[in-house]
Write an enzyme that holds these catalytic residues in place. Structure first.
Site, short mmCIF file in Angstrom:
data_model
loop_
_atom_site.label_atom_id
_atom_site.label_comp_id
_atom_site.label_asym_id
_atom_site.label_seq_id
_atom_site.Cartn_x
_atom_site.Cartn_y
_atom_site.Cartn_z
N GLN A 69 3.35 4.49 -0.73
CA GLN A 69 4.56 5.10 -0.19
C GLN A 69 5.14 5.98 -1.30
O GLN A 69 5.34 5.52 -2.43
CB GLN A 69 5.56 4.00 0.21
N MET A 116 7.55 5.68 -5.95
CA MET A 116 6.49 4.93 -5.26
C MET A 116 7.06 3.62 -4.73
O MET A 116 7.81 2.95 -5.44
CB MET A 116 5.37 4.63 -6.26
N ASN A 117 6.71 3.24 -3.48
CA ASN A 117 6.85 1.83 -3.10
C ASN A 117 5.51 1.30 -2.60
O ASN A 117 4.51 1.52 -3.30
CB ASN A 117 8.08 1.52 -2.26
N ASP A 118 5.45 0.63 -1.49
CA ASP A 118 4.29 -0.19 -1.11
C ASP A 118 2.91 0.41 -1.37
O ASP A 118 2.68 1.59 -1.09
CB ASP A 118 4.32 -0.46 0.40
N SER A 135 4.32 2.53 5.84
CA SER A 135 3.14 1.80 5.35
C SER A 135 2.06 1.57 6.39
O SER A 135 2.33 1.52 7.60
CB SER A 135 3.59 0.45 4.79
N ARG A 159 6.34 -2.04 12.64
CA ARG A 159 5.71 -1.26 11.56
C ARG A 159 4.66 -2.02 10.76
O ARG A 159 4.45 -3.19 10.93
CB ARG A 159 6.79 -0.74 10.62
N ASP A 160 4.06 -1.25 9.84
CA ASP A 160 3.15 -1.73 8.80
C ASP A 160 1.85 -2.32 9.35
O ASP A 160 1.50 -3.49 9.10
CB ASP A 160 3.86 -2.77 7.90
C1 FRU Z 1 8.40 -2.30 2.71
C2 FRU Z 1 8.78 -1.15 3.62
C3 FRU Z 1 7.87 -1.11 4.83
C4 FRU Z 1 7.95 0.31 5.27
C5 FRU Z 1 8.06 1.04 3.94
C6 FRU Z 1 8.91 2.28 3.98
O1 FRU Z 1 8.76 -2.14 1.39
O2 FRU Z 1 10.14 -1.27 4.00
O3 FRU Z 1 8.20 -2.02 5.85
O4 FRU Z 1 6.82 0.69 5.99
O5 FRU Z 1 8.61 0.12 3.02
O6 FRU Z 1 8.83 2.98 2.78
#
Ligand code: FRU
Length: 485
Positions: free
Chosen positions: A55, A37-39, A99, A159-160
Site C-alpha cells: 500500500q 507504505m502500509n500493508d 490491499s 475488503r482485502d
Molecule cells: C489495513 C488496511 C486495509 C486496507 C488498507 C488501506 O491496514 O486498512 O484493510 O485495505 O489498509 O490502505
C-alpha cells in the site's frame, strides 16, 4: 496502456528515490521507494523471484490515495524496486487501490486481486493481470461487488481479498466484511474455477461466534495449512486489551479444522501473532522449498503520525519469518537467509550480571543479530539496546512475573504514543532464550525459539548503538552478536 496517474507516480518515484541515501534506509527491511507504505500486498513467488507489493502513497509520508508499490527479491532481504504496479485511475478504484493478493493465472500471467474503493467509499474486489511489471485492469471490474454480498453486509466494509488454490484446482478467496448495522464482522468465502470469475460460497467465520470476539473490523486475512493444521491469520481494529491481546490494532491467529469440500472452518484455538507495538496486516507465501513465510507491516496505525523529522519514506516491512507449529502454538523465526548476513561474531559465556549496567566489548551496533541466553535469573534483567548517553530501548525480563517488556519511551520520541508492550514468557529449566534483530530503525525480539515475537520501530539516531546489561539479582548471561551486512 499506462494511465496518466500511474505514469506520474512512476516518474515521480524514479526521480525521488535517487535522493534517498542508502544510510537513510534500514539495511534489509523493505521501505517504500518514496513516501508512505502500509500493508504488504500480493506477496508471491513469480518468474523466479519473490514479489512484494505494498500500500503506497508516493507523494507524502502520510496515507493518501492508495497505489500499489512493487519490489522484487531473490532472498527476501535484498530488494529492488519495480515501477508502481497500480494507481487509482479507474472508476472502480478512484478513491484507492486497497490491499489484496496475487495469483499466477493458468495462462502464466500474474494476477493481482485487490479492493477498489470507488467514489462514495464503496469497496469492491477488482483484478489486474500482467507480466510481473506492467498490469492491465480487467474491463469487467469490479469482479465482486455489492451484488455478491449477503444482504446483511455493508459494501462500505468489504475488503482485502486473499486467494489460494485448493488441491482439486479450484480457487478460493476470503474477504473481510462488516454487517450494515456494525454489530458483527466476518470473513466471506468466494470460489472460482479460473481465478477471474468468482461467486459467493458462505460466511466463513463470524466474530460473534468466537470464544473471545476480536476487535471491531477484521482486515487482511490469510489462510493456509501449516504442519497439518489450518491457520487463519488476520488483523483487527480497536481490539480491547486482554491477557492475550494488546489494545488497539493487532494481528491474531486462529488454528482450526477445515472441511475443504464444504468450505467450512471451525476454529479451535486463537493467539496473538506479535506482542510488540508495530506489526499488522501480515501476508504469507509458500516458498519454492516449502517454507511458510510471513511478512507484516512493521508499524501501527495509532502512532503512524509520529514520524522522524525530514523523513522521505515512512513505513517498513518486518523481517520475513518462517512459521511453524509447536505444541499447538504458532512459532516464528527470522528467515534462515538472514544468517548469511552475519559477520564478525563476538561471544561471551557465563558473564555475571549485577546492578551496575555493563557493556561487553564488541557487543554493539544497530544492524545486529543477537542471541542471548539468560540463566538462573532471580530478579529483573534489563538489556538496554540502541543506547547512548540519553537514549535507550529496554528489554526487561521479570522472571517472578513471567513477563517480558519492551519499552521505547526513551528511544527519542517526542510524543506520547504507544511505547511499552509486554508479553508473558516462561523460562525453560531456568533459561530464557532471546534472539534480537536490530536494523537501524527497528528491533524484533523472538523468545524461546520463536514462541513469542515483539516488533517495534525506533526513533533514535543510528549513533545510539550501545548495549548495556544489568540485573538487580544474580543472573548469568551467554551472548553472541553478529553484525549484519
Ligand atoms: C489495513 C488496511 C486495509 C486496507 C488498507 C488501506 O491496514 O486498512 O484493510 O485495505 O489498509 O490502505
Amino acid at each position: 496502456m499506462d494511465s496518466e496517474i500511474l505514469q506520474r507516480a512512476r516518474t515521480y518515484e524514479s526521480q525521488m528515490d535517487q535522493k534517498i541515501r542508502e544510510e537513510e534506509r534500514p539495511g534489509f527491511h523493505l521501505t517504500p521507494r518514496v513516501g508512505w507504505m502500509n500493508d504488504p500486498n500480493g506477496f508471491c513467488y513469480y518468474g523466479g523471484r519473490y514479489h512484494l507489493f505494498y500500500q503506497y502513497h508516493p507523494y507524502s509520508t502520510h496515507w493518501g490515495p492508495m497505489h500499489w508499490g512493487h519490489a522484487v527479491s531473490r532472498d527476501l532481504l535484498h530488494w529492488s524496486y519495480l515501477p508502481a504496479a497500480l494507481a487509482p485511475d479507474a472508476d472502480c478504484d478512484r478513491e484507492g487501490c486497497f490491499s489484496g493478493c496475487a495469483l499466477t493465472l493458468p495462462d502464466g500471467r500474474q494476477e493481482l486481486i485487490y479492493t477498489g474503493v470507488s467514489r462514495g467509499g464503496i469497496q469492491a474486489q477488482c483484478v489486474a493481470a500482467g507480466d510481473g511489471r506492467d498490469y492491465e485492469k480487467a474491463a469487467d471490474n469490479p469482479i465482486l461487488s455489492e451484488r455478491d454480498l449477503p444482504p446483511e453486509v455493508s459494501p462500505a466494509d468489504f475488503r482485502d481479498p486473499k486467494a489460494w488454490q485448493e488441491a482439486d484446482g479450484t480457487y478460493r478467496l476470503l474477504c473481510a466484511a462488516k454487517s450494515r448495522d456494525g454489530g458483527d464482522i466476518m470473513f466471506l468465502l468466494y470460489e472460482s474455477r479460473d481465478a477471474l470469475h468468482w461467486h459467493f460460497v458462505r460466511t466463513f467465520l463470524r466474530n460473534s461466534e468466537l470464544r473471545e470476539p476480536i476487535g471491531r473490523m477484521f482486515e487482511c486475512p490469510d489462510f493456509f495449512l501449516l504442519d497439518g493444521q489450518y491457520v487463519l491469520l488476520a488483523s483487527s481494529q480497536d481490539m480491547e486489551g486482554s491477557a492475550r491481546y494488546h489494545s488497539g490494532n493487532g494481528s491474531f491467529c486462529l488454528l482450526g479444522d477445515y472441511d475443504a469440500a464444504a468450505g467450512a472452518f471451525v476454529p479451535r484455538a486463537d493467539q496473538s501473532v506479535d506482542a510488540g507495538i508495530d506489526f499488522y496486516a501480515e501476508q504469507t507465501i509458500l516458498s519454492p522449498d516449502g517454507r511458510r513465510i510471513m511478512i507484516g507491516w512493521m508499524q501501527n496505525w495509532d502512532t503512524s503520525g509520529i514520524q522522524p523529522e525530514g523523513c522521505r519514506w515512512f513505513g517498513q516491512m518486518s523481517i520475513p519469518r518462517e512459521l511453524s507449529l509447536r505444541n499447538g502454538q504458532l512459532c516464528q523465526w527470522p528467515i534462515r537467509e538472514l544468517e548469511e548476513l552475519r559477520r564478525d561474531p563476538v561471544a561471551y559465556r557465563n558473564a555475571a550480571l549485577g546492578r551496575e549496567p555493563v557493556e561487553l566489548p564488541g557487543i554493539l551496533g544497530r544492524r545486529l543479530d543477537l542471541e542471548v541466553d539468560i540463566a538462573g535469573a532471580q530478579g529483573t534483567v534489563t538489556l538496554s539496546l540502541a543506547a547512548d548517553e540519553k537514549h535507550h530501548t529496554d528489554l526487561i525480563y521479570r522472571p517472578q512475573e513471567s513477563l517480558l517488556t519492551l519499552d521505547r519511551s526513551a528511544s527519542g520520541t517526542r510524543r506520547a504514543g504507544a511505547d511499552v508492550c509486554s508479553t508473558e514468557v516462561t523460562g525453560r529449566e531456568g533459561h530464557l532464550r532471546l534472539r534480537i534483530v536490530l536494523d537501524r530503525f527497528s528491533v524484533e525480539v523472538f523468545v524461546n525459539g520463536g514462541e513469542k515475537a515483539l516488533s517495534m520501530t525506533l526513533f533514535s539516531k543510528e549513533s545510539a548503538d550501545r548495549i548495556r546489561f544489568m540485573a538487580n539479582a544474580p543472573a548469568e548471561l551467554a551472548v553472541t552478536a553478529w553484525q549484519l551486512r
